[in-house]
Motif scaffolding. Structure first.
Motif, PDB file in Angstrom:
ATOM      1  N   UNK A   1       0.845  -1.188   0.000  1.00  0.00           N
ATOM      2  CA  UNK A   1       0.000   0.000   0.000  1.00  0.00           C
ATOM      3  C   UNK A   1       0.881   1.239   0.000  1.00  0.00           C
ATOM      4  N   UNK A   2       0.279   2.320  -0.426  1.00  0.00           N
ATOM      5  CA  UNK A   2       0.960   3.607  -0.430  1.00  0.00           C
ATOM      6  C   UNK A   2       0.080   4.616   0.287  1.00  0.00           C
ATOM      7  N   UNK A   3       0.692   5.474   1.098  1.00  0.00           N
ATOM      8  CA  UNK A   3      -0.064   6.568   1.705  1.00  0.00           C
ATOM      9  C   UNK A   3       0.726   7.864   1.627  1.00  0.00           C
ATOM     10  N   UNK A   4      -0.005   8.942   1.444  1.00  0.00           N
ATOM     11  CA  UNK A   4       0.580  10.271   1.345  1.00  0.00           C
ATOM     12  C   UNK A   4       0.199  11.035   2.607  1.00  0.00           C
TER      13      UNK A   4
ATOM     14  N   UNK B   1      -4.718  10.194   2.484  1.00  0.00           N
ATOM     15  CA  UNK B   1      -5.063   9.437   1.273  1.00  0.00           C
ATOM     16  C   UNK B   1      -4.105   8.265   1.048  1.00  0.00           C
ATOM     17  N   UNK B   2      -4.622   7.230   0.403  1.00  0.00           N
ATOM     18  CA  UNK B   2      -3.808   6.034   0.153  1.00  0.00           C
ATOM     19  C   UNK B   2      -4.139   5.450  -1.206  1.00  0.00           C
ATOM     20  N   UNK B   3      -3.302   4.533  -1.643  1.00  0.00           N
ATOM     21  CA  UNK B   3      -3.494   3.840  -2.915  1.00  0.00           C
ATOM     22  C   UNK B   3      -3.256   2.347  -2.712  1.00  0.00           C
ATOM     23  N   UNK B   4      -3.977   1.492  -3.454  1.00  0.00           N
ATOM     24  CA  UNK B   4      -3.875   0.044  -3.257  1.00  0.00           C
ATOM     25  C   UNK B   4      -2.647  -0.578  -3.917  1.00  0.00           C
ATOM     26  N   UNK B   5      -2.533  -1.878  -3.749  1.00  0.00           N
ATOM     27  CA  UNK B   5      -1.349  -2.646  -4.148  1.00  0.00           C
ATOM     28  C   UNK B   5      -0.919  -2.427  -5.589  1.00  0.00           C
ATOM     29  N   UNK B   6      -1.809  -2.572  -6.521  1.00  0.00           N
ATOM     30  CA  UNK B   6      -1.433  -2.513  -7.934  1.00  0.00           C
ATOM     31  C   UNK B   6      -0.828  -1.166  -8.293  1.00  0.00           C
ATOM     32  N   UNK B   7      -1.441  -0.091  -7.828  1.00  0.00           N
ATOM     33  CA  UNK B   7      -0.939   1.251  -8.130  1.00  0.00           C
ATOM     34  C   UNK B   7       0.373   1.504  -7.386  1.00  0.00           C
ATOM     35  N   UNK B   8       0.450   1.048  -6.138  1.00  0.00           N
ATOM     36  CA  UNK B   8       1.674   1.233  -5.356  1.00  0.00           C
ATOM     37  C   UNK B   8       2.868   0.568  -6.034  1.00  0.00           C
ATOM     38  N   UNK B   9       2.686  -0.669  -6.518  1.00  0.00           N
ATOM     39  CA  UNK B   9       3.770  -1.355  -7.218  1.00  0.00           C
ATOM     40  C   UNK B   9       4.125  -0.630  -8.517  1.00  0.00           C
ATOM     41  N   UNK B  10       3.096  -0.104  -9.210  1.00  0.00           N
ATOM     42  CA  UNK B  10       3.348   0.637 -10.454  1.00  0.00           C
ATOM     43  C   UNK B  10       4.192   1.884 -10.176  1.00  0.00           C
ATOM     44  N   UNK B  11       3.897   2.576  -9.075  1.00  0.00           N
ATOM     45  CA  UNK B  11       4.662   3.773  -8.714  1.00  0.00           C
ATOM     46  C   UNK B  11       6.117   3.419  -8.411  1.00  0.00           C
ATOM     47  N   UNK B  12       6.321   2.303  -7.688  1.00  0.00           N
ATOM     48  CA  UNK B  12       7.689   1.871  -7.393  1.00  0.00           C
ATOM     49  C   UNK B  12       8.434   1.516  -8.672  1.00  0.00           C
ATOM     50  N   UNK B  13       7.725   0.897  -9.600  1.00  0.00           N
ATOM     51  CA  UNK B  13       8.337   0.543 -10.878  1.00  0.00           C
ATOM     52  C   UNK B  13       8.748   1.787 -11.654  1.00  0.00           C
ATOM     53  N   UNK B  14       7.900   2.810 -11.628  1.00  0.00           N
ATOM     54  CA  UNK B  14       8.212   4.063 -12.315  1.00  0.00           C
ATOM     55  C   UNK B  14       9.434   4.734 -11.682  1.00  0.00           C
ATOM     56  N   UNK B  15       9.471   4.744 -10.365  1.00  0.00           N
ATOM     57  CA  UNK B  15      10.626   5.327  -9.674  1.00  0.00           C
ATOM     58  C   UNK B  15      11.902   4.572 -10.022  1.00  0.00           C
ATOM     59  N   UNK B  16      11.817   3.258 -10.104  1.00  0.00           N
ATOM     60  CA  UNK B  16      12.975   2.432 -10.442  1.00  0.00           C
ATOM     61  C   UNK B  16      13.502   2.774 -11.837  1.00  0.00           C
ATOM     62  N   UNK B  17      12.578   3.191 -12.719  1.00  0.00           N
ATOM     63  CA  UNK B  17      12.955   3.537 -14.089  1.00  0.00           C
ATOM     64  C   UNK B  17      13.341   5.012 -14.239  1.00  0.00           C
ATOM     65  N   UNK B  18      13.430   5.724 -13.113  1.00  0.00           N
ATOM     66  CA  UNK B  18      13.854   7.119 -13.168  1.00  0.00           C
ATOM     67  C   UNK B  18      12.732   8.113 -13.390  1.00  0.00           C
TER      68      UNK B  18
END
Length: 288
Positions: free
Chosen positions: A68-71, A112-129
């Motif tokens: 999960x992700x939370x802001x 606010x928070x975001x669920x698993x699928x979006x959280x993993x997508x955000x981490x993937x984007x960060x990993x790609x710069x």
């Protein structure tokens, strides 16, 4: 000439549109990613956003992979709204287009928070710069836009530690063991194989998190043998588990152990299977 004028006007209006945007993100010097929680129960990857708050990715011990992700905002939303989550290319990657990742709900006075699928997508984007960025209208001034970006600076090293932590999480949670029924071999205080395995799970969890508010231990027997003997056997079983919890660091004042003997059968004592079900200890654990 007309094309040049159009381009100048476009740049002008774009500048005007950007004027009302308040941007929050960490620069190269202030960017800090860290593994805030690093255990077999929970992993948290946190990122400070100057003058705004903190972004957190977290995963907990569970039977299923979760994220999960939370802001965490310093000033929580004052009304309901939607924030657009976009993956934005940094300035040093010209020509790379932005794209929408999700919509995030903003509820009044809630983080606010975001669920698993979006959280993993955000981490993937960060990993790609890329920089996941949140855009929404300011709830105190509708003319202003808010932009909150997650910096890619100093991300990779902390992310690798986070991935390692997630891979080492227990494959069960507190909820999986908080209500447990253990069964015994006939006329004994020794567990069956499946119950011994269950007790090992409890032991593993308590070695990582002994902070329990209440532990209730209720022991029962089948109806074979004398009632007094069965009552004492059930008390012995309950106290043995109580001693086990105390040895694992649980405050004795928080443990209630009782033996009920032949009372409260849950199956017939006429069959071997039924008697096995009745020879049991029920453990109920609660956390603060």
């Amino acid at each position: 000439m007309k094309k040049q004028i159009a381009s100048i006007l476009l740049l002008f209006f774009m500048g005007q549109a950007q004027a009302g945007i308040r941007q929050y993100s960490a620069d190269l010097d202030s960017s800090q990613w860290q593994l805030a929680n690093d255990s077999r129960l929970e992993c948290t990857l946190s990122h400070k956003i100057p003058n705004y708050g903190e972004a957190r990715f977290y995963s907990k011990a569970s039977r299923k992979m979760n994220m999960e992700f939370e802001l965490d905002m310093l000033l929580l939303p004052d009304n309901y709204a939607l924030a657009e989550v976009r993956s934005v290319a940094p300035r040093w990657r010209p020509g790379v287009g932005d794209h929408v990742l999700a919509k995030m709900k903003l509820h009044k006075q809630f983080t606010p928070s975001l669920p698993k699928k979006v959280a993993w997508a955000m981490l993937s984007e960060l990993e790609q710069g890329m920089s996941p960025t949140f855009f929404y209208n300011d709830w105190y001034n509708e003319q202003d836009k808010i932009s909150v970006g997650l910096s890619t600076a100093k991300f990779q090293k902390a992310y690798q530690k986070f991935v390692g932590c997630v891979g080492n999480l227990l494959n069960f949670s507190f909820e999986d063991i908080s209500y447990t029924v253990l069964n015994y071999q006939s006329n004994s205080d020794e567990f069956t194989k499946s119950s011994a395995k269950r007790m090992a799970m409890i032991s593993q969890y308590l070695s990582l998190d002994p902070d329990l508010e209440l532990v209730l231990i209720d022991a029962y027997s089948d109806s074979y043998g004398g009632r007094w003997t069965n009552l004492k056997l059930s008390e012995k079983r309950a106290n043995k588990i109580r001693e086990y919890f105390v040895a694992n660091g649980i405050d004795p004042s928080r443990i209630e152990a009782s033996g009920y003997g032949e009372k409260r059968h849950i199956a017939s004592n006429r069959t071997t299977l039924g008697r096995g079900k009745n020879r049991r200890v029920v453990i109920h654990m609660e956390k603060p």
